[in-house]
Design a protein around this motif. Structure first.
Motif, mmCIF file in Angstrom:
data_model
loop_
_atom_site.group_PDB
_atom_site.id
_atom_site.type_symbol
_atom_site.label_atom_id
_atom_site.label_comp_id
_atom_site.label_asym_id
_atom_site.label_seq_id
_atom_site.Cartn_x
_atom_site.Cartn_y
_atom_site.Cartn_z
ATOM 1 N N LEU A 126 0.834 -1.192 0.000
ATOM 2 C CA LEU A 126 0.000 0.000 0.000
ATOM 3 C C LEU A 126 0.871 1.245 0.000
ATOM 4 O O LEU A 126 1.946 1.276 0.589
ATOM 5 C CB LEU A 126 -0.918 0.009 1.226
ATOM 6 C CG LEU A 126 -1.865 -1.170 1.370
ATOM 7 C CD1 LEU A 126 -2.649 -1.048 2.666
ATOM 8 C CD2 LEU A 126 -2.805 -1.270 0.191
ATOM 9 N N GLN A 130 -1.414 7.028 1.642
ATOM 10 C CA GLN A 130 -2.787 6.533 1.706
ATOM 11 C C GLN A 130 -2.965 5.596 2.897
ATOM 12 O O GLN A 130 -4.020 5.571 3.524
ATOM 13 C CB GLN A 130 -3.164 5.838 0.407
ATOM 14 C CG GLN A 130 -3.388 6.816 -0.738
ATOM 15 C CD GLN A 130 -3.674 6.089 -2.031
ATOM 16 O OE1 GLN A 130 -2.783 5.452 -2.579
ATOM 17 N NE2 GLN A 130 -4.903 6.174 -2.493
ATOM 18 N N LEU A 131 -1.937 4.834 3.202
ATOM 19 C CA LEU A 131 -1.995 3.934 4.348
ATOM 20 C C LEU A 131 -2.145 4.738 5.642
ATOM 21 O O LEU A 131 -2.930 4.370 6.515
ATOM 22 C CB LEU A 131 -0.758 3.047 4.397
ATOM 23 C CG LEU A 131 -0.683 2.039 5.534
ATOM 24 C CD1 LEU A 131 -1.886 1.103 5.510
ATOM 25 C CD2 LEU A 131 0.605 1.238 5.458
ATOM 26 N N ALA A 134 -5.668 5.812 5.871
ATOM 27 C CA ALA A 134 -6.532 4.668 6.195
ATOM 28 C C ALA A 134 -6.405 4.312 7.675
ATOM 29 O O ALA A 134 -7.402 3.980 8.325
ATOM 30 C CB ALA A 134 -6.177 3.469 5.318
ATOM 31 N N TYR A 185 -8.681 1.937 3.143
ATOM 32 C CA TYR A 185 -7.709 2.312 2.125
ATOM 33 C C TYR A 185 -8.392 2.454 0.757
ATOM 34 O O TYR A 185 -8.124 3.398 0.010
ATOM 35 C CB TYR A 185 -6.612 1.252 2.054
ATOM 36 C CG TYR A 185 -5.517 1.533 1.057
ATOM 37 C CD1 TYR A 185 -4.432 2.327 1.401
ATOM 38 C CD2 TYR A 185 -5.565 0.997 -0.228
ATOM 39 C CE1 TYR A 185 -3.413 2.578 0.485
ATOM 40 C CE2 TYR A 185 -4.561 1.243 -1.149
ATOM 41 C CZ TYR A 185 -3.479 2.041 -0.780
ATOM 42 O OH TYR A 185 -2.496 2.293 -1.689
#
Length: 188
Positions: A126, A130-131, A134, A185
């Protein structure tokens, strides 16, 4: 108190032994110095500002000092402190749900609904930014177990000891947390 070069050569367990058995609380400062940055970084993940994270960090160390007698040598002090940090932060977030943070928790209507089978390699691929987003979205409890396993590298056995749960329960919690993380995510 010994001079600082002597203190720095002591292991965490030796320092804890001195604190607990000889009542010398000044040695806790060395443990503080060793772990302040890592604890602060972990607290940042659960707070909305650096000031809040610094306050949480201080509270974690006060809490750690008060709980030092419960430390058991079957897990390293570092891992014990990180678990204590995560638990403290999760409790803080849950206790203070009215504060305005940019978190929109992903809710599942049924615990088994939308349970995606996620292997560890999928998590590692990932995108970092973005991780991080999330991780902010999922519930603090899910975030805690994922970070303990994959950031702090705790084994299933160590997680069993910490959470006082069986192997299958830990694996199921991890599976659910990873599934929720992937769902979060994918919504970003």
């Amino acid at each position: 108190m010994k001079n600082s070069t002597d203190i720095k050569s002591l292991t965490d367990n030796e320092i804890i032994d001195i604190i607990l058995n000889k009542g010398n609380s000044q040695y806790f400062g060395e443990l503080y110095d060793r772990y302040i940055t890592k604890v602060l970084n972990k607290c940042l993940g659960f707070s909305s500002s650096i000031e809040e994270a610094e306050d949480l960090t201080q509270d974690v160390f006060i809490h750690a000092y008060s709980k030092l007698s419960s430390f058991k040598t079957h897990i390293s002090f570092r891992k014990w402190l990180f678990v204590l940090t995560y638990n403290f932060c999760v409790n803080y977030v849950n206790r203070d749900k009215n504060r305005k943070m940019s978190r929109a928790s992903v809710e599942l209507t049924d615990a088994n609904e939308l349970l995606i089978d996620v292997d560890d390699n999928s998590l590692f691929q990932l995108k970092e930014q973005q991780l991080e987003k999330a991780l902010e979205i999922i519930a603090p409890e899910d975030k805690m177990i994922v970070l303990l396993k994959y950031q702090d590298d705790l084994s299933i056995k160590e997680l069993q000891i910490i959470f006082d749960l069986g192997e299958s329960a830990i694996k199921m919690r991890l599976k659910r947390a990873k599934s929720r993380l992937i769902q979060a995510y994918n919504t970003i």
